[in-house]
Scaffold this active site. Sequence first.
Site, short mmCIF file in Angstrom:
data_model
loop_
_atom_site.label_atom_id
_atom_site.label_comp_id
_atom_site.label_asym_id
_atom_site.label_seq_id
_atom_site.Cartn_x
_atom_site.Cartn_y
_atom_site.Cartn_z
N TYR A 69 61.80 -6.97 58.68
CA TYR A 69 61.26 -6.51 59.96
C TYR A 69 59.73 -6.61 60.05
CZ TYR A 69 65.88 -4.43 60.71
OH TYR A 69 67.22 -4.24 60.87
N HIS A 106 62.51 -11.97 64.16
CA HIS A 106 61.72 -11.49 65.29
C HIS A 106 60.33 -12.11 65.11
CE1 HIS A 106 64.38 -7.64 65.04
NE2 HIS A 106 65.01 -8.63 65.65
N GLU A 142 64.85 -15.20 67.53
CA GLU A 142 65.66 -14.18 68.20
C GLU A 142 64.92 -13.62 69.41
OE1 GLU A 142 67.71 -9.82 67.33
OE2 GLU A 142 67.13 -11.09 65.64
N HIS A 181 68.72 -6.80 73.43
CA HIS A 181 67.32 -7.19 73.67
C HIS A 181 67.17 -7.87 75.02
CE1 HIS A 181 66.63 -7.46 69.01
NE2 HIS A 181 66.99 -6.25 69.42
N HIS A 215 73.84 -12.07 68.94
CA HIS A 215 73.92 -10.70 68.42
C HIS A 215 74.55 -9.85 69.52
CE1 HIS A 215 70.55 -10.93 65.14
NE2 HIS A 215 71.71 -11.40 64.74
N HIS A 230 70.20 -0.17 70.36
CA HIS A 230 71.55 -0.68 70.12
C HIS A 230 72.59 0.44 70.23
CE1 HIS A 230 70.27 -4.46 67.64
NE2 HIS A 230 69.39 -4.18 68.60
#
Length: 279
Positions: A69, A106, A142, A181, A215, A230
């Site tokens: 991340y 990301h 993504e 997202h 996703h 989420h």
Amino acid sequence: MLFGHHVSIAGGVFNAPINAAQIGGEIFQMFTRSPRGGAAPKLTPEIVELFKTNCQKFGFTDCYVHTPYYINLASSNPKIAASSPHIIREELERSSLLGVHAVMTHLGSAKDTTRPKAVARTIKGLTAALKGYRGSSQFLIEIAAGSGQIIGDSFEEIAVILKETQKSVQTKIGVCFDTCHAFASGYDLRTKQTVNSTFKHFDQTIGLKNLVLIHGNDTKAKLNDRVDRHWHIGHGNIGLEGFRAIINHPQLKKINMILETPDASWDKKNLATVKKMRG
């Protein structure tokens, strides 16, 4: 469309296929290292062989890796800007050793600079990460949830980054579409009509030929809320109708879906829900 979940690698990456099989996954996603920081555990020949043996044992032909991340290609901090491409490349090489199909990341967030400069930094970082890469695992961008100054929250911005990076690298870059997202960034996915409209827009800007993975995450956030929340399939603001439309969309049927819903006790239930919608 095959379904799976992001699973734990506690004890070693070779445990990921076991964990995926236990919840009924047909594919799976994992980290190869801690997503929060620290050196990556060495992938010895023995570890790689055991991972591949377990994949074969449980019938997994496709699996995916998510980068850590802390990657931020748009960072104004020279240390972070330099280390992010290195980590991406390292994850691609590690994933190639394991026989992983694709690696997604990301892109990061822009601070203390203009949007155009942040996008330019991102393109520069991705080019550095992918230049000369000859591995078997494909790299995926993504789509982001759009909070703060996050990069890659619109189809148009991803299209620019994809096009400009692709000019300088040999490997083909793909895209990972995250439903949570995208919804948070203003792309409606609640009905068959809005799903068709959103993916038509995606095709016109990025191209469905570049879509490699979905996703599948419901969300607590409302449309265009710009927050990443989420939630369980059918229990959020996208809802069952939206997921049924995505799963059965004629141009998406061969695109696999990885769930990243919270609370492992729900994993089997969420996978069962999407499987029932298929076909």
